[in-house]
Design a protein around this motif. Structure first.
Motif, PDB file in Angstrom:
ATOM      1  N   ILE A   3      -2.292   0.862 -19.861  1.00  0.00           N
ATOM      2  CA  ILE A   3      -1.403   2.015 -19.875  1.00  0.00           C
ATOM      3  C   ILE A   3      -0.026   1.487 -20.255  1.00  0.00           C
ATOM      4  CG2 ILE A   3      -0.350   3.864 -18.532  1.00  0.00           C
ATOM      5  CD1 ILE A   3      -2.862   3.771 -16.721  1.00  0.00           C
ATOM      6  N   LEU A   4       0.493   1.913 -21.401  1.00  0.00           N
ATOM      7  CA  LEU A   4       1.767   1.409 -21.930  1.00  0.00           C
ATOM      8  C   LEU A   4       1.756  -0.119 -22.020  1.00  0.00           C
ATOM      9  CD1 LEU A   4       4.287   3.748 -20.063  1.00  0.00           C
ATOM     10  CD2 LEU A   4       3.498   3.954 -22.431  1.00  0.00           C
ATOM     11  N   GLY A   5       0.611  -0.662 -22.354  1.00  0.00           N
ATOM     12  CA  GLY A   5       0.468  -2.099 -22.506  1.00  0.00           C
ATOM     13  C   GLY A   5       0.198  -2.852 -21.225  1.00  0.00           C
ATOM     14  N   VAL A   6       0.199  -2.148 -20.092  1.00  0.00           N
ATOM     15  CA  VAL A   6      -0.006  -2.787 -18.786  1.00  0.00           C
ATOM     16  C   VAL A   6      -1.476  -2.640 -18.394  1.00  0.00           C
ATOM     17  CG1 VAL A   6       0.637  -2.758 -16.343  1.00  0.00           C
ATOM     18  CG2 VAL A   6       2.362  -2.273 -18.088  1.00  0.00           C
ATOM     19  N   SER A   7      -2.082  -3.745 -18.028  1.00  0.00           N
ATOM     20  CA  SER A   7      -3.474  -3.738 -17.586  1.00  0.00           C
ATOM     21  C   SER A   7      -3.629  -2.877 -16.336  1.00  0.00           C
ATOM     22  CB  SER A   7      -3.917  -5.172 -17.275  1.00  0.00           C
ATOM     23  OG  SER A   7      -5.076  -5.188 -16.475  1.00  0.00           O
ATOM     24  N   LEU A   8      -4.524  -1.895 -16.419  1.00  0.00           N
ATOM     25  CA  LEU A   8      -4.776  -1.028 -15.267  1.00  0.00           C
ATOM     26  C   LEU A   8      -5.321  -1.841 -14.094  1.00  0.00           C
ATOM     27  CD1 LEU A   8      -4.855   1.787 -14.018  1.00  0.00           C
ATOM     28  CD2 LEU A   8      -7.119   2.088 -15.025  1.00  0.00           C
ATOM     29  N   ILE A   9      -6.209  -2.784 -14.384  1.00  0.00           N
ATOM     30  CA  ILE A   9      -6.760  -3.645 -13.327  1.00  0.00           C
ATOM     31  C   ILE A   9      -5.643  -4.493 -12.714  1.00  0.00           C
ATOM     32  CG2 ILE A   9      -8.370  -5.536 -12.826  1.00  0.00           C
ATOM     33  CD1 ILE A   9      -9.726  -2.843 -13.395  1.00  0.00           C
ATOM     34  N   GLY A  10      -4.773  -5.046 -13.563  1.00  0.00           N
ATOM     35  CA  GLY A  10      -3.639  -5.827 -13.060  1.00  0.00           C
ATOM     36  C   GLY A  10      -2.731  -4.986 -12.191  1.00  0.00           C
ATOM     37  N   TRP A  11      -2.487  -3.747 -12.609  1.00  0.00           N
ATOM     38  CA  TRP A  11      -1.630  -2.838 -11.849  1.00  0.00           C
ATOM     39  C   TRP A  11      -2.220  -2.570 -10.469  1.00  0.00           C
ATOM     40  CZ3 TRP A  11      -1.520   3.103 -12.603  1.00  0.00           C
ATOM     41  CH2 TRP A  11      -0.504   3.660 -11.831  1.00  0.00           C
ATOM     42  N   ILE A  12      -3.509  -2.296 -10.427  1.00  0.00           N
ATOM     43  CA  ILE A  12      -4.170  -2.026  -9.147  1.00  0.00           C
ATOM     44  C   ILE A  12      -4.133  -3.261  -8.253  1.00  0.00           C
ATOM     45  CG2 ILE A  12      -6.400  -1.524  -8.054  1.00  0.00           C
ATOM     46  CD1 ILE A  12      -6.951   0.309 -10.545  1.00  0.00           C
ATOM     47  N   ILE A  13      -4.449  -4.416  -8.816  1.00  0.00           N
ATOM     48  CA  ILE A  13      -4.458  -5.651  -8.023  1.00  0.00           C
ATOM     49  C   ILE A  13      -3.049  -5.997  -7.546  1.00  0.00           C
ATOM     50  CG2 ILE A  13      -4.933  -8.141  -8.066  1.00  0.00           C
ATOM     51  CD1 ILE A  13      -7.269  -7.487  -9.987  1.00  0.00           C
ATOM     52  N   ALA A  14      -2.043  -5.804  -8.392  1.00  0.00           N
ATOM     53  CA  ALA A  14      -0.659  -6.083  -7.992  1.00  0.00           C
ATOM     54  C   ALA A  14      -0.219  -5.128  -6.885  1.00  0.00           C
ATOM     55  CB  ALA A  14       0.273  -5.982  -9.199  1.00  0.00           C
ATOM     56  N   THR A  15      -0.653  -3.871  -6.962  1.00  0.00           N
ATOM     57  CA  THR A  15      -0.340  -2.905  -5.903  1.00  0.00           C
ATOM     58  C   THR A  15      -0.945  -3.358  -4.582  1.00  0.00           C
ATOM     59  OG1 THR A  15      -0.226  -1.065  -7.481  1.00  0.00           O
ATOM     60  CG2 THR A  15      -0.607  -0.497  -5.171  1.00  0.00           C
ATOM     61  N   VAL A  16      -2.204  -3.747  -4.620  1.00  0.00           N
ATOM     62  CA  VAL A  16      -2.871  -4.251  -3.411  1.00  0.00           C
ATOM     63  C   VAL A  16      -2.181  -5.524  -2.934  1.00  0.00           C
ATOM     64  CG1 VAL A  16      -5.035  -5.212  -2.507  1.00  0.00           C
ATOM     65  CG2 VAL A  16      -5.080  -3.163  -3.963  1.00  0.00           C
ATOM     66  N   GLY A  17      -1.740  -6.361  -3.872  1.00  0.00           N
ATOM     67  CA  GLY A  17      -1.029  -7.589  -3.513  1.00  0.00           C
ATOM     68  C   GLY A  17       0.259  -7.302  -2.753  1.00  0.00           C
ATOM     69  N   PHE A  18       1.035  -6.325  -3.234  1.00  0.00           N
ATOM     70  CA  PHE A  18       2.256  -5.938  -2.518  1.00  0.00           C
ATOM     71  C   PHE A  18       1.922  -5.485  -1.097  1.00  0.00           C
ATOM     72  CE2 PHE A  18       4.788  -5.441  -6.501  1.00  0.00           C
ATOM     73  CZ  PHE A  18       5.951  -6.044  -6.066  1.00  0.00           C
ATOM     74  N   MET A  19       0.877  -4.666  -0.960  1.00  0.00           N
ATOM     75  CA  MET A  19       0.502  -4.164   0.358  1.00  0.00           C
ATOM     76  C   MET A  19       0.039  -5.309   1.268  1.00  0.00           C
ATOM     77  SD  MET A  19       1.228  -0.972   0.363  1.00  0.00           S
ATOM     78  CE  MET A  19       0.444  -0.485   1.889  1.00  0.00           C
ATOM     79  N   ALA A  20      -0.724  -6.239   0.707  1.00  0.00           N
ATOM     80  CA  ALA A  20      -1.230  -7.365   1.494  1.00  0.00           C
ATOM     81  C   ALA A  20      -0.084  -8.253   1.976  1.00  0.00           C
ATOM     82  CB  ALA A  20      -2.236  -8.177   0.672  1.00  0.00           C
ATOM     83  N   VAL A  21       0.868  -8.520   1.089  1.00  0.00           N
ATOM     84  CA  VAL A  21       2.023  -9.325   1.480  1.00  0.00           C
ATOM     85  C   VAL A  21       2.786  -8.621   2.595  1.00  0.00           C
ATOM     86  CG1 VAL A  21       4.269 -10.236   0.715  1.00  0.00           C
ATOM     87  CG2 VAL A  21       2.239 -10.531  -0.727  1.00  0.00           C
ATOM     88  N   GLY A  22       2.997  -7.324   2.448  1.00  0.00           N
ATOM     89  CA  GLY A  22       3.695  -6.556   3.477  1.00  0.00           C
ATOM     90  C   GLY A  22       2.965  -6.563   4.800  1.00  0.00           C
ATOM     91  N   PHE A  23       1.645  -6.460   4.741  1.00  0.00           N
ATOM     92  CA  PHE A  23       0.839  -6.494   5.966  1.00  0.00           C
ATOM     93  C   PHE A  23       1.047  -7.813   6.700  1.00  0.00           C
ATOM     94  CE2 PHE A  23      -3.062  -7.815   8.127  1.00  0.00           C
ATOM     95  CZ  PHE A  23      -3.205  -6.780   9.042  1.00  0.00           C
ATOM     96  N   VAL A  24       1.018  -8.921   5.960  1.00  0.00           N
ATOM     97  CA  VAL A  24       1.196 -10.237   6.572  1.00  0.00           C
ATOM     98  C   VAL A  24       2.646 -10.411   7.051  1.00  0.00           C
ATOM     99  CG1 VAL A  24       1.211 -12.730   6.100  1.00  0.00           C
ATOM    100  CG2 VAL A  24      -0.691 -11.306   5.289  1.00  0.00           C
ATOM    101  N   TRP A  25       3.607  -9.984   6.214  1.00  0.00           N
ATOM    102  CA  TRP A  25       5.025 -10.184   6.525  1.00  0.00           C
ATOM    103  C   TRP A  25       5.447  -9.427   7.777  1.00  0.00           C
ATOM    104  CZ3 TRP A  25       5.379 -13.753   3.117  1.00  0.00           C
ATOM    105  CH2 TRP A  25       6.590 -14.412   2.930  1.00  0.00           C
ATOM    106  N   TYR A  26       5.084  -8.132   7.810  1.00  0.00           N
ATOM    107  CA  TYR A  26       5.532  -7.276   8.907  1.00  0.00           C
ATOM    108  C   TYR A  26       4.510  -7.204  10.033  1.00  0.00           C
ATOM    109  CZ  TYR A  26       9.178  -6.143   5.636  1.00  0.00           C
ATOM    110  OH  TYR A  26      10.227  -6.235   4.764  1.00  0.00           O
ATOM    111  N   GLY A  27       3.504  -8.059   9.939  1.00  0.00           N
ATOM    112  CA  GLY A  27       2.504  -8.189  10.986  1.00  0.00           C
ATOM    113  C   GLY A  27       2.615  -9.565  11.611  1.00  0.00           C
ATOM    114  N   PRO A  28       1.660 -10.456  11.295  1.00  0.00           N
ATOM    115  CA  PRO A  28       1.610 -11.754  11.963  1.00  0.00           C
ATOM    116  C   PRO A  28       2.842 -12.654  11.753  1.00  0.00           C
ATOM    117  CG  PRO A  28      -0.369 -11.405  10.627  1.00  0.00           C
ATOM    118  CD  PRO A  28       0.528 -10.237  10.397  1.00  0.00           C
ATOM    119  N   LEU A  29       3.436 -12.647  10.559  1.00  0.00           N
ATOM    120  CA  LEU A  29       4.547 -13.583  10.319  1.00  0.00           C
ATOM    121  C   LEU A  29       5.845 -13.170  11.003  1.00  0.00           C
ATOM    122  CD1 LEU A  29       4.300 -14.772   6.602  1.00  0.00           C
ATOM    123  CD2 LEU A  29       3.865 -16.075   8.676  1.00  0.00           C
TER     124      LEU A  29
END
Length: 134
Positions: A3-29
């Motif tokens: 979509i506009l040159g951006v990999s849809l799979i990459g976009w989805i994985i990066a979105t999940v990555g942001f959420m995962a980092v936030g989960f770890v940051w504002y949770g256990p860390l």
């Protein structure tokens, strides 16, 4: 699919990555420190609509991931180093400066600002790495 040159799979994985980092940051860390610095208690979350909160978080992460991906395409970031460099510059120029305003004007404790900065820095760099490979 792109979509506009951006990999849809990459976009989805990066979105999940942001959420995962936030989960770890504002949770256990840093979860306890984050709650303390904000004056939150477990009771302050009672009755909160956490589903709506999570939906808002996913939307925010998806928008950040999409724009990081789009800028990486627009600037022609070709290799891993370029992807990470541009992700860092995006974080520094937009995310870090915007978050700094809470420290500057709202007198947010520096320690809390550093928690937010580091969370987004890791998220941005992770998104850059993801888009470098997808």
């Amino acid at each position: 699919m792109d979509i506009l040159g951006v990999s849809l799979i990459g976009w989805i994985i990066a979105t999940v990555g942001f959420m995962a980092v936030g989960f770890v940051w504002y949770g256990p860390l840093f979860g306890k420190k984050w709650m303390e610095l904000n004056g939150f208690t477990p009771e302050s979350f009672e009755g909160a609509n956490m589903t709506l909160t999570m939906v808002k978080g996913v939307i925010n992460s998806a928008v950040m991931a999409a724009f990081i991906g789009y800028v990486l395409v627009a600037v022609g970031a070709g290799d891993l180093v370029a992807h990470v460099k541009w992700a860092f510059l995006l974080w520094l120029g937009f995310s870090a400066t915007t978050q700094a305003l809470s420290h500057i004007w709202e007198r947010q404790p520096l320690e809390l600002t550093l928690i937010h900065w580091s969370n987004n820095l890791v998220g941005f760099l992770l998104a850059g790495l993801i888009f470098a490979f997808l």
